[in-house]
Structures are given as C-alpha cells and as structure tokens.
Design a protein around this motif. Sequence first.
Motif, PDB file in Angstrom:
ATOM      1  N   MET A   1       0.824  -1.198   0.000  1.00 61.29           N
ATOM      2  CA  MET A   1       0.000   0.000   0.000  1.00 61.29           C
ATOM      3  C   MET A   1       0.863   1.256   0.000  1.00 61.29           C
ATOM      4  O   MET A   1       2.016   1.214   0.381  1.00 61.29           O
ATOM      5  CB  MET A   1      -0.864   0.035   1.265  1.00 61.29           C
ATOM      6  N   SER A   2       0.267   2.303  -0.322  1.00 62.22           N
ATOM      7  CA  SER A   2       1.041   3.517  -0.283  1.00 62.22           C
ATOM      8  C   SER A   2       1.061   4.131   1.106  1.00 62.22           C
ATOM      9  O   SER A   2       2.057   4.102   1.782  1.00 62.22           O
ATOM     10  CB  SER A   2       0.497   4.521  -1.300  1.00 62.22           C
ATOM     11  N   SER A   3      -0.024   4.608   1.570  1.00 66.03           N
ATOM     12  CA  SER A   3       0.070   5.556   2.660  1.00 66.03           C
ATOM     13  C   SER A   3      -1.080   5.406   3.633  1.00 66.03           C
ATOM     14  O   SER A   3      -1.787   6.351   3.956  1.00 66.03           O
ATOM     15  CB  SER A   3       0.106   6.972   2.086  1.00 66.03           C
ATOM     16  N   THR A   4      -1.240   4.204   4.107  1.00 66.11           N
ATOM     17  CA  THR A   4      -2.354   3.944   5.003  1.00 66.11           C
ATOM     18  C   THR A   4      -1.832   3.302   6.278  1.00 66.11           C
ATOM     19  O   THR A   4      -1.023   2.387   6.239  1.00 66.11           O
ATOM     20  CB  THR A   4      -3.366   2.981   4.327  1.00 66.11           C
ATOM     21  N   TYR A   5      -2.285   3.824   7.413  1.00 65.54           N
ATOM     22  CA  TYR A   5      -1.968   3.238   8.719  1.00 65.54           C
ATOM     23  C   TYR A   5      -3.240   2.593   9.247  1.00 65.54           C
ATOM     24  O   TYR A   5      -4.281   3.242   9.335  1.00 65.54           O
ATOM     25  CB  TYR A   5      -1.503   4.332   9.679  1.00 65.54           C
TER      26      TYR A   5
ATOM     27  N   SER B   1      -5.406   7.509   6.290  1.00 63.67           N
ATOM     28  CA  SER B   1      -5.181   7.273   4.869  1.00 63.67           C
ATOM     29  C   SER B   1      -4.812   8.600   4.231  1.00 63.67           C
ATOM     30  O   SER B   1      -5.635   9.501   4.134  1.00 63.67           O
ATOM     31  CB  SER B   1      -6.472   6.696   4.264  1.00 63.67           C
ATOM     32  N   ILE B   2      -3.543   8.704   3.826  1.00 62.46           N
ATOM     33  CA  ILE B   2      -3.014   9.964   3.289  1.00 62.46           C
ATOM     34  C   ILE B   2      -2.963   9.883   1.774  1.00 62.46           C
ATOM     35  O   ILE B   2      -2.577   8.866   1.224  1.00 62.46           O
ATOM     36  CB  ILE B   2      -1.621  10.242   3.895  1.00 62.46           C
ATOM     37  N   PHE B   3      -3.381  10.957   1.130  1.00 65.13           N
ATOM     38  CA  PHE B   3      -3.381  10.938  -0.332  1.00 65.13           C
ATOM     39  C   PHE B   3      -2.867  12.264  -0.875  1.00 65.13           C
ATOM     40  O   PHE B   3      -2.777  13.258  -0.155  1.00 65.13           O
ATOM     41  CB  PHE B   3      -4.781  10.637  -0.871  1.00 65.13           C
TER      42      PHE B   3
ATOM     43  N   HIS C   1       3.988  11.990  -4.708  1.00 59.77           N
ATOM     44  CA  HIS C   1       3.487  11.477  -3.434  1.00 59.77           C
ATOM     45  C   HIS C   1       4.613  11.329  -2.405  1.00 59.77           C
ATOM     46  O   HIS C   1       4.358  11.073  -1.237  1.00 59.77           O
ATOM     47  CB  HIS C   1       2.817  10.126  -3.685  1.00 59.77           C
TER      48      HIS C   1
END
Lengths: 366, 366, 366, 366
Positions: free
Chosen positions: A1-5, A12-14, A125
Amino acid sequence: MSSTYHGQLTVSIFGQSHGSAIGVTLDGLPPGEPVDLDTLQTFLNRRAPGQGDWSTPRKEADRPEFLSGLLEGRTCGAPLTAVIRNTNTRSGDYANLKDLPRPGHADYTAQVKYGGFQDSAGGGHFSGRLTAPLCIAGGICRQILARRGIAVGAHIAAIGGVPDTPFDPVHLNETALLAPGEKPFPVTDDSAGTAMQTQIAQAKAAGDSLGGVIECAVLGLPPGLGDPMLDGMENRIARLVFAIPAVKGVEFGAGFQCAALRGSENNDPFCLVDGQVRTKTNHAGGILGGITNGMPLVFRAAVKPTPSIAQAQDSVSLGRREEAQLEIKGRHDPCIVPRAVPCLEAAAALAVYDALLEQEMRRVQA
Amino acid sequence: MSSTYHGQLTVSIFGQSHGSAIGVTLDGLPPGEPVDLDTLQTFLNRRAPGQGDWSTPRKEADRPEFLSGLLEGRTCGAPLTAVIRNTNTRSGDYANLKDLPRPGHADYTAQVKYGGFQDSAGGGHFSGRLTAPLCIAGGICRQILARRGIAVGAHIAAIGGVPDTPFDPVHLNETALLAPGEKPFPVTDDSAGTAMQTQIAQAKAAGDSLGGVIECAVLGLPPGLGDPMLDGMENRIARLVFAIPAVKGVEFGAGFQCAALRGSENNDPFCLVDGQVRTKTNHAGGILGGITNGMPLVFRAAVKPTPSIAQAQDSVSLGRREEAQLEIKGRHDPCIVPRAVPCLEAAAALAVYDALLEQEMRRVQA
Amino acid sequence: MSSTYHGQLTVSIFGQSHGSAIGVTLDGLPPGEPVDLDTLQTFLNRRAPGQGDWSTPRKEADRPEFLSGLLEGRTCGAPLTAVIRNTNTRSGDYANLKDLPRPGHADYTAQVKYGGFQDSAGGGHFSGRLTAPLCIAGGICRQILARRGIAVGAHIAAIGGVPDTPFDPVHLNETALLAPGEKPFPVTDDSAGTAMQTQIAQAKAAGDSLGGVIECAVLGLPPGLGDPMLDGMENRIARLVFAIPAVKGVEFGAGFQCAALRGSENNDPFCLVDGQVRTKTNHAGGILGGITNGMPLVFRAAVKPTPSIAQAQDSVSLGRREEAQLEIKGRHDPCIVPRAVPCLEAAAALAVYDALLEQEMRRVQA
Amino acid sequence: MSSTYHGQLTVSIFGQSHGSAIGVTLDGLPPGEPVDLDTLQTFLNRRAPGQGDWSTPRKEADRPEFLSGLLEGRTCGAPLTAVIRNTNTRSGDYANLKDLPRPGHADYTAQVKYGGFQDSAGGGHFSGRLTAPLCIAGGICRQILARRGIAVGAHIAAIGGVPDTPFDPVHLNETALLAPGEKPFPVTDDSAGTAMQTQIAQAKAAGDSLGGVIECAVLGLPPGLGDPMLDGMENRIARLVFAIPAVKGVEFGAGFQCAALRGSENNDPFCLVDGQVRTKTNHAGGILGGITNGMPLVFRAAVKPTPSIAQAQDSVSLGRREEAQLEIKGRHDPCIVPRAVPCLEAAAALAVYDALLEQEMRRVQA
C-alpha cells in the motif's frame, strides 16, 4: 500500500505535491470529540514553510477544508476527511526528474517502482508536503490527548553539531515540554537555537543543507499502553515516525547510548513518589516490554540533510544510460529539521491515541 | 493485539516462556516453496542459549514441530504452524515478580496492563524466548529469499565499547555478509570478538551485563521494494525489529550520523557500474523514499544490556506499596547481543520477503 | 471502523449525504492502469437518480473530481482520491430525525451509537448516496478487469413478485451479461421490466415502496481466485455487498435453493469442453471451497423496500419517550432496486480484482 | 490469506484434515476472562461427528490442548492457542483426488490454485474439520458474552423440505433460544426433527445427501454495535459465516422475503415496551444501517448437501484430460446441517463479541 496506517484509527493519506490537492481520511475517532480549528491551524503553521531564513520562502497556506466527519465543531462518528488544495502551478522545474534523478530523493526508486507512470512533479506522493495531512490527523489526536491530560511536545535536539539542552527524562514538566513549540525556532535553549541558525545560514550560503536530531516526549501517559512484541509503543511510533520522509533513525530512551552501558547503569530502579510507582532514571524512555510505565515517553529521530541542494551533483541519465551532472533549481529548505518538529509530535500523538483507544477496549472486566 | 504482524504475510506469535509451548503461524506463503529443516535448525541454533561463556548455560533444544502448512518438505498453501515445547518446569523462581517487579523488565507494565492475570513465569509472553518463533518465520523467509539471490546477514557491530569492522555499505559481498553468522561469536573481525568476550566476562564477573549494537544487511535486492510513507522499508523493518524485546533504537544507512552531515556529503551520487544504476556512497542504506534502490540495504539496532543482573536492585513492592530490594536468581545471559544477531536477520527477512511479495502483485501490466 | 475495506486494495469511503462532499480513496492500484473517465461517468450515471418514474426526481450530477492518483489518464501508483460535491443545501427536512427516528432507517441506531453527535441530515454517512463513491472505486476496477477479459454485469432478478429471466449460469455470454446494464431499466426481459415498473407505479401511488432481488455475474474469471475459509470469494463479495445499505441477504449459485436439493442434484459434475475443465451445471455459482472454478460466478442479493414512504408510520419520540406518528417529507425512490444494480457490480468488481491481485502474488514459483 | 480474521480479535485458523493437528490462535481477548473448559467441550461436542444416524460414524474426540493464553482458567492477555491432534492416520482413501476431483468439493480449485502442492488428504485445509478450531474460538466468545447477558443460539430451520418452527423474532426468549442446542438433534419442534431424520435416512439409503437451512439468533444485545457500510453487523457476520465450507447463502431478518414486501409491510414500527425503544415487528433482524437496534439479531444460512455421496459421479482426470467416473469411498455425513448449527453460533459469537469490544473503545467521552 502507499500511505495507510491501520490501527484502531485508520489514517489514509493521499495526494501529490503538484496535484489538485493533498489530504487525509481519519477513520475511527469516537463521536463527540471537539476539534478546535484555530488550535489545529496554529499547529499546522509550525510545519508550514516561509517562517524564517532557515526554510524555503515559498508561502503555502496549508488551510485544510473539512469534507466530512465534523459537525458543529465535533467529530460525528463518520470518517473525517480534510483536504488542502495545491495552489502551486505545475512548473517545468521537475520536467527532467524522470530521466535524471536527484541524489537523495525518491526520483529513481519511484521511476523503477512505478515504471514511469508516477507523478514526479515536486516529488509527487514522496514530497515532504505530504506531512501536512499527517499533521492534520496527528494534530486532532494531540488535541484529544490534551483534554485527557496527555501532552505531546518536541524540540530540535541538534543541528549541525550544535546540541540543544535535552529534555529531562525524569522530571520533565508540561511547561518545559511545550515551550519550544511556541517559538518560531523550536528549541529549549535559545542560544543554542541561534548557533544552529548560524550553521544553517552558512550551509545555505555554501549551496548546501543540514540535518539534525529531534527529541519528542509525551507526558501524562497512564501505564499500560501498548502491547508486547509487534505492537509495542516502539513499534507503533517507529512505524509512524518513518513516514516522515527524511527520518533515517529512531531511538527510545537511552537508545543507542544504552549499547555502551552496563545493566546496572541502564536499568531504571523503581521507586515510590507520592505513592505512585516511578523509576529513578528513565533510560527506558517510559517503555518496558513495549508498554508505557507511566514515566515520560521519550524518543529521538535522526533527520537527514535536505537532499535538494544548489550545488551540482552527479547523477545518471536513465534514458541515455550515461552519467550526467544535475543542478537542482527552485527554492528549498536548507534545513528541514525545524519544520519536522511538529511532524514528530503528530506521529507520536497518533500512535499514543491509537494505543489509548485500544487499551480502553481490553481493560479487565472480569 | 499482542503479537501479530499483518502484511502480505501474517505472522502470529504465541506462547509464554513457561507455558506448554511457544510457536508461530505464518500465513500467506506461496505454495510449493521448499523448506529445508536442517538449514532452519542451523539458523535457530544461532539463537539458542548455551553456546559459550557469554550466554546462559540453560540448554533448550528449540526444535520446532510443524503442525501444518508443510507437505513433503514444501509449503502447501495452508497456514504454516510450528511449535516448540517448553521443557522447563514451572519453577518458583518467578513467584514474586508480580509483587516485586524487576527493573528493566516488563513485570510492572504487564501487571498494570493485565491486572495481575498475566503469566509472569519466565517473563511470560514478554520473554526473549518468544524470538524463537520469530526466527522460525524469518528463517523460512530467509531460505526463500536465498533461492532468489537475496542474502540476509548480520554481525555484532559493538559490545562494551568494542567495535567490529563495519560492513562496507557499497562493496559488501555475500561471502563477507554471511561469514559472521557461521561463527559461534558472530563478528567480522575475530580479534574484536575476543575483546568483546573479555568485556562480557568482566561484566559477568561483576554480576552485571552488557548491551551492544548489531548491524544487518541485505544483498541482491531488486530496486523498487517498499512503499512511500507508512509502508516504506524503514517502517516495515523497524516495526519487526522492535519486536525483539531488547531493541531500543534502529537506524538505516548513516542513520544518526547523517544528522551531522551536510547534504553534499550525505547525498549518494548516482553512477553506472556495469551498466547498472548504483550510488557511489550508501548513506541512504539502500532506501530512498522508503523504496529499495538496488544498493545493499543496511541498518543497525541498539540492544540494551540484559536487565537480569545478579546485583541487588531497587524495586517497589506493589502489594505493600513500599520500596524494597530485589535479587534476581537463576541463570541469565550476561549479554544477549550475540543471540540477537539471527533475530535481526529474521526480522529483516520477513520484511523484505513481505515487500517482495507485494511488489509482485503491483508490477506494471498496462 | 466506519467505511474502510482492507484487502490488497484499501477502499476508504467518506462523506455525509448533506456534508460538503462524499468521496473515496482507493489505495493499491498498480501503476499505469488507464482510467477512462467517460466510461466511468456512464457507469456512475446508472446509479444516479432521476432516470425514470421509478426513482426520485432529484437531480444529482455525481461527477467525481479526482484529487490524486491519476496522471494523464492513468494510475500513478499513489492513492487515488475522488470526491463528489454535495450541492443539496442543508434543508430542514431532517431536523427532527434525531428525536423521531424513521422506521427502517439508521436514525435510531445512529442516535444510540453516536450519542446525538451524528450528522443526521439526509441520513448522514448512512445515506444510500454513499454508494456513489463505492461505484467510483468499483467502476475503476471493472474497467481494469474488462481489459483482462473479465466482465461484470447484473440485472434486476425480481421486483414486486415479477421475475426477470435469470442468467444462464452455465452458458451465459458477455453480450447477455452486459445487455441489461445498457438499458435505463436493467432487465433481460423487457416485458418483465414493464410489469415491474407497473408494480412500482402502483406502490408509489399508494405512498409505498418495493424491494427486489438483483442477480450479478462475473465472466472470464480464471480458476484459482479466492482463499479457503475467511477469505473465500463468498466472504469477500458478501462483505462488500452488505455495504450497500438496503441489502439484507446474499446467496451464491443455487443459494437457498440448494438447501432443498440432494447432493446428487446439487453437485456440479465436471466435464471437458474444448479441452477445458468445466461443470455441467453451476449450482456452486462458480465457487468451490471459496475459490473460483472457472465457471461463471453468480450471486444474488435481496434488496429491501425503500424505508422512506409517504404513509404515516409509528415511531417513538426519543426525547419525550413517548410513541408518536411520523410522516416523511421529501422526494424518495419508490424502489431503489434499479439504481442498486451497478452498486452490486461495483462490489463484485472490487472483490474480484482484489482477489486477482492477491493471486498474482502467490502463484507457484518454486 | 488463508484463514485469518482481523478485527478487534484476530482469529487465525490452521491445520489440514490429515496433518498433525488443527488449531486456532485467538488474539485480543481481554485479560482475566474465565474460560470454562467443560462448557467449551460441551459446545465442541455438538459439532463432533458420531452423534446419530445422521452423521458419520467416525469418532473424533476433538479435545483441544491449550498451548498458551490461559492461566489458571483465565485469559492472561497473551494470544490464546489451542490445538486438536489429528488421530486419523493418513489413509490411501484420498490418493487420487488430485487427479480426479470430487464434484462439489475444493479438490479441483485447490489443484489449480496450489499447483499440486496442496495437502489433499481428507480435503486438507478445506475440510469441514477446520470448523472445530472456529468453534473453539467462537465457543470462548460465547461464554464471555453469556456473562454479559448476551445469548447466542441456533436451530435447524429446514432439512429436506421439512421446516422447524422458526424463532419468534420479536418475543424470542433465552430459554427458547438455547433449547435446541441442548438436544442431540437441534430443533425447536421435535416432531419436525423426527421428520427431518426420516428424510436424512432416506437420502442416506439412496447413497445421497441433504442440505438445509439454519437459523441463528442473538439475544440481549445492546443497541449500537456495528458500523456503517463495510463493518456493519451483516458484513461481519456474513464474512464469518461463509467460513463454514458448506454455506452458500446468508440472510438477515426477513432476508430474501423482504424483496417481495412493500415498505409499509417491511418497515418495523418503533414502539415503547417498559420504557425501552423496541420495534413491533423485526423484519430488519435487529440491524438497521449495520448497527444493532436492541431487538433480537436473527439470520439464516443456507447449507448445501454434503458433496461426498456414495453414488458414482462424473468427473475429469486432470492428468489424462479425459472424462471419468468417480466413486467416493469412506464414511461421510449424509447431512452436515445438524453439526453446522454450533458453527453458526460460533461465527455469530465471534462477530458480536468483536463488535462489542470495538464499541467499548469508541463510546462518547467528550
């Protein structure tokens, strides 16, 4: 995943640096929690650029718009989403980064991973700009923690070899903890701060940049937060702190120093203070077996020097497969450390509040 | 949660030090992967006690029984579960830990968190013994990686102020990487190892213990593993490394040293070597933007001195709410660092294989 | 958590019906996948209101704005976020729902769960409007699947006791699968559709509403997708289908009918068709042991009648603790079933693509 | 993944039917919860074979050994692991399943997915035997719920076209709920049970098998459990219920029947009973918007006929790529439905307790 805790809270950062907007969804906040937008903006401003000679002169307002999750100033139980519009126009500054990657940046690794489809403008990103949504999420948690008597603060521990006075890991109080964050240049000892700024100015004049160390602490924590092994407070905080692009190391309590101590020195003897169990020293940084022990939680993070420097650097043209020189244009922070201070607080606040929520759930009922 | 890692692989560790058994379930391994049990046992033996004067004379076989997931020496797609029976009898050695917690241990925090219901014998679920299941899971991943040309190794970087020769972060080869792990005392420079052992012997004689630093590296990694922000290789490795109870810090590449460097020093210039993109230096530890860049991945972990020491220590009787002295009986490692070396390799192998699986899934197809 | 799906894809849905915006973050898409916005809009329009006498006359454009994750029409590896602005003004229509909950709606349960802090306007986060972001995420997956030869389609199986011709679970072809979705009223047999519309008109005239059944199928699936027990295709699809607020049941293949069959009737005999393993019947709905078998995947969902009806209904004033009558004002769909058809396709597409990604990762390599 | 449920509780099921052992790790239970092993064994015995003419005469004790997580009869905060040894020897009964897959079983899909590396003996990880660990986990949760006044029960709703008296969804009391589970053949109406057994005997005599429907209910639930959209009680329960291999459909409240109702019939009017908010009917099955409303939670699952039947069946030799006939040897249940009743209770108990834990955490504090 990219940017999810994924914890009790899902963060969830986008967004990409030069895309339409950056933002965050924070899911799992209990309903009814007040969110003071002025306090949040003040927190976000500490991360924003343009605050002094040590940071980029770019001006970005970083004013979040809340799309969901808030009603009349309180959380409403639904996922909270906030976005910050990117007002920078898509310039040609970054046009050739896919071919000629910047040393110390993610240009090359992004090119390999995403096969050229990545958004490389402004670092995409991977930009440090993505720490703004992290600060929105963490800033909200920090407010909630404050209402429960838990304070999160940080300061620059060192820049360019100049140390600040460290937090007292045993006797630290809230005033001392929060004082640095109220200054434009977040240190405890302002004379150290002045010396650091001199170092930064010298590096900037040389077309160069500086790294540093940030120290963060949390006060007022109940004992019992965190879990053994994979979800200890160290694991949780480390995972969030390394989300800040420039961080290359993290240590708790005595950290790497404890490697040179004997057990009789490093062990923190227990004692009673006003009937409360405390430790006489705090080499553990407030964490034993991954779980808070009621002492100040203290950790430090190493921040690398800003990779964007004005000097010419060696790189490789990926298209032509030949070595080539690169000169980075544009305005960049000669030292990112001061702006990273609230980011560490945000990461710590998220980790702590997440653990606090989890502890609520599993308290002994039998 | 207690002890579960959720990535592409799920690693679920269970057991208490003096319970019936400890073990691990590893879910998500592709089917058909050979698991060589002799190679695995050799790896586990590096963690087992009783190998020298520097470790506890307790003898534990640490021979895993596989309950599921293997068929005729290969993974069969179903979750793999292995257990190690605890042959230590439940002695009275630990009877009073719930009342009189050991400094530096999780006795007190476990008591607060679990309200006295925790299994405190031998440290319960907090025991370093729980790293054996971690090594089973990581040891299996390490074998799979080896078949794909990826080697994971580690050595003692320092004990008691005595440094070992560090890995060369640019030119490290597989022979140098794996050599320390084949020695009883895992160092590169045996004379340094001898000096470390002298330090350990002195500490032991004084009823004391020592900490140290371990350096771990991964060779043969393709560029492109890991993700931005919360699932970068640093985040993933840090989360797993902090599962090893004594670890109090982790740093990648130049780590905390990079805080004192200028950008022009810390940035790793790109170059071409045999037509491959490489970097001339490797302060980044092989990771840019959370993603591997094809250089050796290098990190270090700080290991605290064994908290169980023979000297009397100050503690507090939780029941009587009064300060009291504690003497820890039993046999303990004067220095846990040598046995923690394979644990770091296990953590790194898990993180790397997890990222490799994930990368398989999202490669460009369009 | 509220509205997050964690698989290989993370789908995070946010927004309240009358808040600023609704939206979705879809994390985990491989880079380089084209996203055709016109095709997506056509798909979203099938869900949008105002398409016939059977749906609410409200006009909502449902045009997503993409904040991140797309670059030049392709996924860029970063999380994809799309938002739809709510243009409805916050009317007073819903002012008293916190006191006088609507039967069949979430007003009462939201009040209890969120303690009165929930956003109740328009149903808040519980509104059927939140299926629009689900359709954005699922619509993108459906496009990607189509490029891999996998087609997802659905039709109204029954409304008001009027059945449509069911899909042929063995011989279904893509033309027959996709035909209903191209009609304003998505049925296979238009005369059945006309009869259904008559039923809806009658219910509407009576101030009432109707439910129905939707049948969904997926063609072109490779065998081997899905996992045993908790991550079978049934588990995955069911979890996503129940995200559609009105769904109260889901069944695969013969579903509840199989309860009345004998094994000799229900078992699908294997056969060879053009050298491919197939089954002669398809009571299994294309799923054995949670895993696709290469036959059409077929499932049905029960959709309850729209709870908002014009007739007066019995409720309870929560504040006054007394029974009271309620009349719901505003414009409501007399039957939500037609608009729910693409929602089922979206749920199926997400589940299938998620399983396809996962299968990529764990294919046999040894 | 294979067999892991990640909620507030992590349930990780492992084992193959003819491997060394099957088992489960249940992580996340609060410490101090008593686990009565006799009560648990009684619950497990309801699932065990050999209880009547309707089930296989195989005798398996299904006595779990607890490896961790329990201390003096209470949860200790560490992950709880229980295993059941497989005493069946690995017979040749299943030798040719990899070549000649059984209709209705996972033999073929497992062969495709795992490339022949799967353990096919006894169905391997796909065996119904794996519901025993599910019942261990669910049985423990069911005990904990009972101490909080929440009762979980189920009964056979129909077999071979013979219906049992359904639960009264409005007035169901605990006695009526739990009565079926105390009988060898779990029905409300014993005359219906006798008729069902006649049906089973006839099918068995014909070398055939029967499916059925099970109805499950939960009493004593507080309103407010569950979450909107993807984590509603329907989503949670469905995901766990489909872990039971033979289940092909699930419906809540009126379920598929509601598709034929009008809104005025299906909506459950609110009323006050003894000052408590209740509904006059319960077509919603106790769930509105995914969240419990305080009424009995009621759902049904469709169970397919046992695929293993004595009659010859058509299959395909995967090796020779030709159609072939198959005769299944061994002893098999002519109807699995009675043994699946406690499995549904286990799934429901897990879902409900998981939601209860989560609700604890996010209750309004502000």
